[in-house]
Design a protein around this motif. Structure first.
Motif, PDB file in Angstrom:
ATOM      1  N   PHE A 101      65.178   1.238  25.276  1.00 56.76           N
ATOM      2  CA  PHE A 101      65.046   1.558  26.692  1.00 56.76           C
ATOM      3  C   PHE A 101      64.880   0.304  27.552  1.00 56.76           C
ATOM      4  N   ALA A 102      64.080  -0.651  27.044  1.00 52.47           N
ATOM      5  CA  ALA A 102      63.813  -1.873  27.804  1.00 52.47           C
ATOM      6  C   ALA A 102      65.082  -2.679  28.051  1.00 52.47           C
TER       7      ALA A 102
ATOM      8  N   LYS B 256      61.170  10.293  23.413  1.00 49.54           N
ATOM      9  CA  LYS B 256      62.147   9.348  22.881  1.00 49.54           C
ATOM     10  C   LYS B 256      61.670   8.845  21.524  1.00 49.54           C
TER      11      LYS B 256
ATOM     12  N   ARG C 131      58.743  -3.370  22.367  1.00 48.95           N
ATOM     13  CA  ARG C 131      59.361  -3.192  23.681  1.00 48.95           C
ATOM     14  C   ARG C 131      59.033  -4.379  24.592  1.00 48.95           C
TER      15      ARG C 131
ATOM     16  N   GLU D 209      68.336  -1.142  27.840  1.00 53.43           N
ATOM     17  CA  GLU D 209      69.267  -0.250  28.552  1.00 53.43           C
ATOM     18  C   GLU D 209      69.089  -0.344  30.055  1.00 53.43           C
ATOM     19  N   VAL D 210      67.832  -0.315  30.494  1.00 54.32           N
ATOM     20  CA  VAL D 210      67.599  -0.214  31.927  1.00 54.32           C
ATOM     21  C   VAL D 210      67.766  -1.552  32.651  1.00 54.32           C
ATOM     22  N   ILE D 211      68.043  -2.612  31.915  1.00 53.89           N
ATOM     23  CA  ILE D 211      68.396  -3.838  32.636  1.00 53.89           C
ATOM     24  C   ILE D 211      69.869  -4.158  32.419  1.00 53.89           C
ATOM     25  N   GLY D 212      70.604  -3.152  31.936  1.00 57.99           N
ATOM     26  CA  GLY D 212      72.064  -3.257  31.924  1.00 57.99           C
ATOM     27  C   GLY D 212      72.642  -4.072  30.782  1.00 57.99           C
ATOM     28  N   VAL D 213      71.938  -4.146  29.628  1.00 53.86           N
ATOM     29  CA  VAL D 213      72.479  -4.863  28.466  1.00 53.86           C
ATOM     30  C   VAL D 213      73.532  -3.985  27.780  1.00 53.86           C
ATOM     31  N   ALA D 214      74.594  -4.604  27.278  1.00 55.67           N
ATOM     32  CA  ALA D 214      75.688  -3.854  26.653  1.00 55.67           C
ATOM     33  C   ALA D 214      75.202  -3.089  25.423  1.00 55.67           C
ATOM     34  N   LYS D 215      75.820  -1.928  25.208  1.00 54.79           N
ATOM     35  CA  LYS D 215      75.381  -1.003  24.166  1.00 54.79           C
ATOM     36  C   LYS D 215      75.300  -1.642  22.775  1.00 54.79           C
TER      37      LYS D 215
END
Ligand SMILES: Nc1ncnc2c1ncn2[C@@H]1O[C@H](COP(=O)(O)OP(=O)(O)OP(=O)(O)O)[C@@H](O)[C@H]1O
Ligand SMILES: [Mg+2]
Lengths: 295, 228
Positions: free
Chosen positions: B102-103, B94, B150, B105-111
Motif C-alpha cells: 500500500f505504501a 488488507k 511499511r 501503491e499510493v505514491i504511484g510506484v509501478a506494479k
C-alpha cells in the motif's frame, strides 16, 4: 498517475457499493433536476417557435359592434377592403359562428341559443388578410379606432401573452432546477463525505506514507463525477425519449401546433445534461473534500 | 540531519507541550526520547513528520525547513520519513502483503516494482511466510513488524517511532529492537520515544530526556535515568 488508475477505479466501485441507497438518492436527484431543466429548455424552444409562427400570421380578427345590421356590416367590410395594405376581408357572420360552435359541442342550433340565454352571443367577425406582416400592427391600431369595431385581435396579442408567460416559466423553471440542483450537490457531497469517513484509516495511512493530496482526492472526485454523470445520462435518456413521444403525440392530435424537431438542439441539450450532471458531481465532491485534505 | 531551534509548541487548548527546545541529531544516529507521561515526547515526534507545526521556532530536516514548507510539499517529505506507532495502524481488511505494498501503491510506484520491493522488505522483517495473513491473524510482534516494513519500504533516511514496543511483551519488544538496530546499522536515522527502561539501559544510545516540554538531559550512551 497511470499506475494509480487501477487503484482509483477499484476504490470508486467499492465506495458506491458501500452506500447503495445514498448513491441512488444522489443519482435520482441529479436526474430530476436535469429532467426538469431539459423539458424546460424544450418547452421554451417550442414557445419561442410558436411565437415566431404566430408573428408571421398575416391575419387580423376584427369584431363588429353587436347592434350593426347586416347591411352596415357589409358597408364596413367594403370600407376596410379599401384600406391600404389590406389584401382581402372575409366575413364570418354571427350565425355562422354559432353554427360552428354548435358543431363543436354537438346539438341543434335552436337549443344552443336558448341554452346561452335566448340570444346569439357571437358577434360578426371580419378576418382581415394583410399584404405585409410589417403592417399588421399599424393596420390593427387604425382598425381599433374604427367606431364600427369593438375589438381587434391580431397575432401580436397572443405573442405578447406567450412571451410574458415564457418569461414567468423561465424564472420558475430556473428556480426549480436550481433547488433540485442544490439538493443534488448536497446529497453527492454527503455521499462523498460518508465515504471519506468510512475510509479515514486508509486516508490517514496514505498521508503518513506520502500519498499526494491529489492522489487521495481522485477516487472521491471520480465518485462524485460518476454519480453526477449517471444522473445526467438517465436525464438525457428520459428527456430524449419523452420528448420524442410527446412530439409524435402532438403531431397526430394537435396538428396545427408547430413542434420543434431540431437535431442540433437535441444533441446540445443531451450533452448539456451530461455536463450538468458532471458539474453537480464535481461540485459535490469538492465541497466535501475542501477541508479534510490539508496536509 | 535534524535541527530544532528554539521550538515551542502550544496547542490550541493552551497546553504547553514543548518549551524552547534546541536539538541537533546527526545522520545515522539512534536517539531515545524519554520522560514522564505528558512531557512532550509525542509532540516532538509529530513535529518531525510535520503532523504538527511549532508555535515558535524552526524545525529542519536535511536542511529543509518544515515550518515554511507548503502543505503540498509534505507528501514528498513523508516519503523520506518512516513512522511507527504503538498501535501499528494496519488496515484490517488488507493482507500483510497488501498493507506493506500500500505504501508504494499510493505514491504511484509501478506494479512490478511494488511486488519485488514488498517481498524483499517482508523478507527483511522476517514475515515472508505470513504474506497472505490478515492483521487479526498475527501476534502483536508480527503486526509491529508489518508496520516497520511499511515504514521502511521506501528506504527513508529517518525513522521515527512513538513507543513502538508499548503494546508488546518484553521478549517480542526485544525482537523489534533488534530489527530497528539492524535498520539503523544500514544507515537510517532513528528517533524513538519510549518508556521501556530496560531497552534504553541496555542499548547504550543517545538519550534525550524531556520534562515539562523542556530538554532536561541529553547524554550520549545514556541510560533511562528515572528510578522505578
Ligand atoms: N492534540 C493535542 N491537543 C491539545 N493538547 C495536546 C495534544 N496533544 C498533546 N497535548 C498535550 O501536550 C502535552 C504533551 O503531550 P505529549 O503527547 O507530547 O506527551 P508524551 O510525552 O508523548 O506523553 P506519553 O508518554 O504519555 O505519551 C500534554 O499535556 C498533552 O495533554
Ligand atoms: Mg506520547
Amino acid at each position: 498517475m497511470l499506475n494509480s488508475s487501477g487503484y482509483i477505479f477499484r476504490e470508486t466501485i467499492n465506495s458506491m457499493k458501500r452506500n447503495p441507497w445514498l448513491s441512488l438518492a444522489s443519482v435520482v436527484t441529479v436526474m430530476v433536476s436535469l429532467v426538469i431543466l431539459g423539458y424546460s429548455i424544450f418547452f421554451l424552444a417550442n414557445a419561442a417557435n410558436m411565437a415566431k409562427s404566430f408573428e408571421s400570421e398575416l391575419e387580423i380578427g376584427a369584431f363588429v359592434q353587436i347592434e350593426y345590421t347586416p347591411e352596415e356590416v357589409q358597408d364596413l367590410k367594403s370600407q376596410i377592403e379599401q384600406m391600404p395594405g389590406v389584401e382581402s376581408v372575409t366575413l364570418v357572420t354571427k350565425e355562422q359562428a354559432l353554427e360552428e360552435f354548435g358543431k363543436t359541442i354537438g346539438g341543434s342550433q335552436g337549443n344552443i341559443v336558448s341554452d346561452v340565454g335566448g340570444t346569439n352571443p357571437f358577434p360578426d367577425k371580419l378576418t382581415v388578410k394583410v399584404t405585409d406582416p410589417q403592417n399588421v400592427k399599424a393596420l390593427a391600431s387604425s382598425l381599433e379606432s374604427n367606431p364600427g369595431l369593438y375589438k381587434v385581435r391580431y397575432g401580436q396579442d397572443f405573442v405578447d401573452q406567450l412571451l410574458k408567460f415564457t418569461q414567468w416559466l423561465r424564472w420558475i423553471g430556473f428556480g426549480v432546477v436550481a433547488a433540485f440542483g442544490v439538493a443534488a450537490v448536497v446529497l453527492i457531497s454527503i455521499n462523498v463525505k460518508m465515504n471519506v469517513f468510512s475510509r479515514r484509516r486508509e486516508i490517514q495511512i496514505m498521508k503518513l506514507v506520502g500519498a499526494s493530496n491529489s492522489f487521495i482526492r481522485w477516487p472521491f472526485l471520480i465518485e462524485g463525477l460518476a454519480l453526477g454523470l449517471a444522473g445526467g445520462t438517465l436525464a438525457a435518456v428520459i428527456v430524449g425519449l419523452g420528448y420524442n413521444w410527446i412530439t409524435v403525440y402532438v403531431q397526430s392530435t394537435l396538428t396545427f401546433l408547430p413542434v420543434v424537431q431540431n437535431e442540433l438542439l437535441f444533441r446540445q441539450v443531451s450533452i448539456g445534461l451530461l455536463l450538468g450532471g458532471m458539474v453537480m458531481g464535481a461540485l459535490g465532491s469538492l465541497f466535501s473534500l475542501q477541508k479534510f485534505l490539508r496536509a | 540531519m535534524i535541527q530544532l531551534t528554539n521550538v515551542s509548541k502550544i496547542y490550541l487548548n493552551g497546553a504547553r507541550a514543548l518549551v524552547d527546545v534546541n536539538l541537533k541529531i546527526g545522520k545515522g544516529s539512534f536517539v531515545f526520547l524519554v520522560g514522564p507521561s505528558g512531557a512532550g515526547k509525542s509532540t516532538l515526534i509529530k513535529l518531525l513528520y510535520r503532523e504538527e507545526t511549532p508555535t515558535r521556532g524552526q524545525v529542519q530536516i536535511n536542511s529543509k525547513n518544515l515550518v515554511r514548507m507548503k502543505d503540498r510539499e509534505v507528501p514528498y517529505l513523508r516519503r523520506n520519513i518512516g513512522v511507527i506507532f504503538q498501535d501499528f495502524k494496519l488496515l484490517p481488511n488488507k493482507t500483510v502483503f497488501e498493507n506493506v505494498a500500500f505504501a508504494l501503491e499510493v505514491i504511484g510506484v509501478a506494479k512490478s516494482e511494488v511486488r519485488n520491493r514488498t517481498l524483499a522488505t517482508l523478507e527483511l522483517v522476517g514475515l515472508k511466510a505470513k504474506e497472505t495473513a490478515y492483521p487479526h491473524e498475527l501476534s502483536g510482534g508480527e503486526q509491529q513488524r508489518v508496520c516497520v516494513a511499511r515504514a521502511i519500504i521506501n528506504n527513508p533516511a529517518l525513522l521515527v517511532a512513538d513507543e513502538p514496543t508499548g503494546n508488546l511483551d518484553p521478549d517480542t519488544a526485544w525482537d523489534i529492537m533488534e530489527l530497528l538496530y539492524d535498520i539503523n546499522k544500514r544507515g537510517t536515522t532513528i528517533v524513538m520515544a519510549t518508556h521501556a527502561r530496560a531497552i534504553v539501559n541496555k542499548m547504550q544510545k543517545r538519550v534525550i530526556a524531556i520534562e515539562n516540554g523542556r530538554v532536561a538531559r541529553d547524554e550520549e550512551k545514556g541510560g533511562y535515568g528515572y528510578d522505578a
